[in-house]
Motif scaffolding. Structure first.
Motif, PDB file in Angstrom:
ATOM      1  N   LEU A  34     -11.290   5.388  10.825  1.00  0.00           N
ATOM      2  CA  LEU A  34     -12.104   4.903   9.712  1.00  0.00           C
ATOM      3  C   LEU A  34     -13.516   4.646  10.195  1.00  0.00           C
ATOM      4  N   SER A  35     -14.492   5.145   9.443  1.00  0.00           N
ATOM      5  CA  SER A  35     -15.892   4.842   9.716  1.00  0.00           C
ATOM      6  C   SER A  35     -16.610   4.675   8.382  1.00  0.00           C
ATOM      7  N   ILE A  36     -17.710   3.920   8.401  1.00  0.00           N
ATOM      8  CA  ILE A  36     -18.479   3.683   7.184  1.00  0.00           C
ATOM      9  C   ILE A  36     -19.948   3.911   7.502  1.00  0.00           C
ATOM     10  N   HIS A  37     -20.605   4.717   6.667  1.00  0.00           N
ATOM     11  CA  HIS A  37     -22.038   4.979   6.849  1.00  0.00           C
ATOM     12  C   HIS A  37     -22.720   4.928   5.491  1.00  0.00           C
ATOM     13  N   ALA A  38     -23.757   4.097   5.405  1.00  0.00           N
ATOM     14  CA  ALA A  38     -24.502   3.921   4.154  1.00  0.00           C
ATOM     15  C   ALA A  38     -23.581   3.563   2.993  1.00  0.00           C
ATOM     16  N   GLY A  39     -22.557   2.776   3.301  1.00  0.00           N
ATOM     17  CA  GLY A  39     -21.638   2.320   2.269  1.00  0.00           C
ATOM     18  C   GLY A  39     -20.535   3.284   1.902  1.00  0.00           C
ATOM     19  N   HIS A  40     -20.499   4.460   2.518  1.00  0.00           N
ATOM     20  CA  HIS A  40     -19.481   5.464   2.206  1.00  0.00           C
ATOM     21  C   HIS A  40     -18.475   5.555   3.348  1.00  0.00           C
ATOM     22  N   ALA A  41     -17.200   5.389   3.013  1.00  0.00           N
ATOM     23  CA  ALA A  41     -16.145   5.408   4.018  1.00  0.00           C
ATOM     24  C   ALA A  41     -15.654   6.829   4.261  1.00  0.00           C
ATOM     25  N   ALA A  42     -15.382   7.134   5.520  1.00  0.00           N
ATOM     26  CA  ALA A  42     -14.782   8.409   5.913  1.00  0.00           C
ATOM     27  C   ALA A  42     -13.462   8.104   6.604  1.00  0.00           C
ATOM     28  N   ALA A  48     -13.005  -1.335  -1.601  1.00  0.00           N
ATOM     29  CA  ALA A  48     -14.361  -1.895  -1.666  1.00  0.00           C
ATOM     30  C   ALA A  48     -14.696  -2.554  -0.334  1.00  0.00           C
ATOM     31  N   HIS A  49     -15.106  -1.748   0.628  1.00  0.00           N
ATOM     32  CA  HIS A  49     -15.426  -2.278   1.947  1.00  0.00           C
ATOM     33  C   HIS A  49     -16.612  -3.238   1.865  1.00  0.00           C
ATOM     34  N   GLN A  50     -16.592  -4.248   2.725  1.00  0.00           N
ATOM     35  CA  GLN A  50     -17.570  -5.324   2.658  1.00  0.00           C
ATOM     36  C   GLN A  50     -18.784  -5.101   3.550  1.00  0.00           C
ATOM     37  N   VAL A  51     -18.820  -3.989   4.262  1.00  0.00           N
ATOM     38  CA  VAL A  51     -19.968  -3.675   5.119  1.00  0.00           C
ATOM     39  C   VAL A  51     -20.455  -2.264   4.797  1.00  0.00           C
ATOM     40  N   ALA A  52     -21.727  -2.029   5.045  1.00  0.00           N
ATOM     41  CA  ALA A  52     -22.304  -0.706   4.782  1.00  0.00           C
ATOM     42  C   ALA A  52     -22.184   0.216   5.981  1.00  0.00           C
ATOM     43  N   ILE A  81       0.863  -1.180   0.000  1.00  0.00           N
ATOM     44  CA  ILE A  81       0.000   0.000   0.000  1.00  0.00           C
ATOM     45  C   ILE A  81       0.895   1.223   0.000  1.00  0.00           C
ATOM     46  N   VAL A  82       0.826   2.012  -1.065  1.00  0.00           N
ATOM     47  CA  VAL A  82       1.694   3.186  -1.198  1.00  0.00           C
ATOM     48  C   VAL A  82       1.069   4.400  -0.528  1.00  0.00           C
ATOM     49  N   SER A  83      -0.219   4.629  -0.779  1.00  0.00           N
ATOM     50  CA  SER A  83      -0.940   5.742  -0.159  1.00  0.00           C
ATOM     51  C   SER A  83      -2.105   5.179   0.636  1.00  0.00           C
ATOM     52  N   LEU A  84      -1.949   5.094   1.947  1.00  0.00           N
ATOM     53  CA  LEU A  84      -2.974   4.482   2.779  1.00  0.00           C
ATOM     54  C   LEU A  84      -4.272   5.290   2.757  1.00  0.00           C
ATOM     55  N   ALA A  85      -4.166   6.616   2.750  1.00  0.00           N
ATOM     56  CA  ALA A  85      -5.368   7.452   2.728  1.00  0.00           C
ATOM     57  C   ALA A  85      -6.195   7.180   1.476  1.00  0.00           C
ATOM     58  N   ASP A  86      -5.550   7.122   0.333  1.00  0.00           N
ATOM     59  CA  ASP A  86      -6.247   6.877  -0.926  1.00  0.00           C
ATOM     60  C   ASP A  86      -6.786   5.451  -0.973  1.00  0.00           C
ATOM     61  N   LEU A 142     -19.985   0.909   9.746  1.00  0.00           N
ATOM     62  CA  LEU A 142     -18.878   0.601  10.662  1.00  0.00           C
ATOM     63  C   LEU A 142     -18.683   1.789  11.586  1.00  0.00           C
ATOM     64  N   SER A 143     -18.833   1.545  12.885  1.00  0.00           N
ATOM     65  CA  SER A 143     -18.588   2.614  13.851  1.00  0.00           C
ATOM     66  C   SER A 143     -17.120   3.024  13.783  1.00  0.00           C
ATOM     67  N   ALA A 144     -16.859   4.288  14.107  1.00  0.00           N
ATOM     68  CA  ALA A 144     -15.504   4.818  14.006  1.00  0.00           C
ATOM     69  C   ALA A 144     -14.513   3.954  14.783  1.00  0.00           C
ATOM     70  N   VAL A 145     -13.444   3.564  14.118  1.00  0.00           N
ATOM     71  CA  VAL A 145     -12.379   2.798  14.743  1.00  0.00           C
ATOM     72  C   VAL A 145     -11.060   3.513  14.466  1.00  0.00           C
ATOM     73  N   THR A 146     -10.220   3.606  15.478  1.00  0.00           N
ATOM     74  CA  THR A 146      -8.930   4.281  15.342  1.00  0.00           C
ATOM     75  C   THR A 146      -7.824   3.242  15.231  1.00  0.00           C
TER      76      THR A 146
END
Length: 231
Positions: A161-169, A134-138, A123-128, A140-144
């Motif tokens: 990292l958190s995921i809401h309605a299939g969109h990762a933040a 392609a996360h496998q869950v829609a 993994i060269v750019s972890l943020a990107d 995910l509560s915020a995890v550090t």
């Protein structure tokens, strides 16, 4: 090669960690390996359902690639291979497959299987990578996650990292407490499906509570990658 290009790029085995081959790559392969031959299985409609790239050496029939999508294509290409038994002392197949196919042969005892290191993922750019993964869950509560990367400082540090309605933040934090601690190498294994976070935690390579590790692991693909091409 244009006949099998779309089949290769769309094949399910090539969707995890695989390389999408462009026209120039196929042309390069053909020019570099002038002794390559191709067997293609086509359905009655003309649709490609499988292919094999192979070479003929004095005593060895060498299979370079074998990809199928149906039972019929698998059976017919396997039959094509076995018809060469009388002409060659050895049939050799080097592949990125993650499981053995010996049990599919009429006589599995004739097969000698060896496993060797093949390719490395990085993994060269972890943020990107987090943002486009392609996360496998829609949800995910915020995890550090505390990531250790000795070669690329941009990847090292605390990531939320958190995921809401299939969109990762994804956010890189200046300070905070980690829920999970992992090296970039072991995170790569988990995200590309080579070894789960739970398995790595069992061997002491990932730190965190079992619940948090399991929740994050569920967001990652558990399908092992098929790394066909050196690049």
């Amino acid at each position: 090669m244009p006949l099998i290009d779309a089949f290769f790029n769309q094949h399910p085995d090539n969707q995890v960690g695989g390389v999408q081959r462009t026209d120039w790559w196929w042309q390069y392969d053909v020019m570099k390996h002038s002794d390559w031959e191709v067997a293609v299985y086509r359905e009655d409609t003309g649709r490609v359902a499988g292919y094999m790239i192979y070479t003929r050496q004095p005593e060895t029939f060498v299979i370079q690639e074998l990809m199928t999508s149906t039972v019929a294509s698998q059976e017919q290409l396997l039959s094509f291979i076995l018809k060469h038994q009388s002409a060659y002392a050895t049939i050799q197949y080097e592949s990125a497959l993650t499981e053995s196919l010996a049990d599919l042969l009429p006589d599995p005892t004739i097969v000698k299987t060896t496993t060797a290191p093949y390719m490395m993922a990085r993994i060269v750019s972890l943020a990107d990578f987090f943002a486009r993964y392609a996360h496998q869950v829609a949800e995910l509560s915020a995890v550090t996650i505390a990531v250790q990367d000795d070669f690329l400082p941009e990847n090292a540090g605390l990531w939320q990292l958190s995921i809401h309605a299939g969109h990762a933040a994804v956010t890189k934090l200046a300070t905070g407490t980690a829920d999970i601690t992992v090296t970039i190498q072991n995170l790569t294994k988990a995200m590309l499906g080579c070894r789960t976070l739970e398995s790595q935690a069992h061997f002491g390579h990932v730190q965190g509570t079992p619940q948090q590790i399991a929740q994050l692991s569920a967001a990652f693909s558990h399908t092992k990658p098929m790394l066909w091409d050196y690049f």
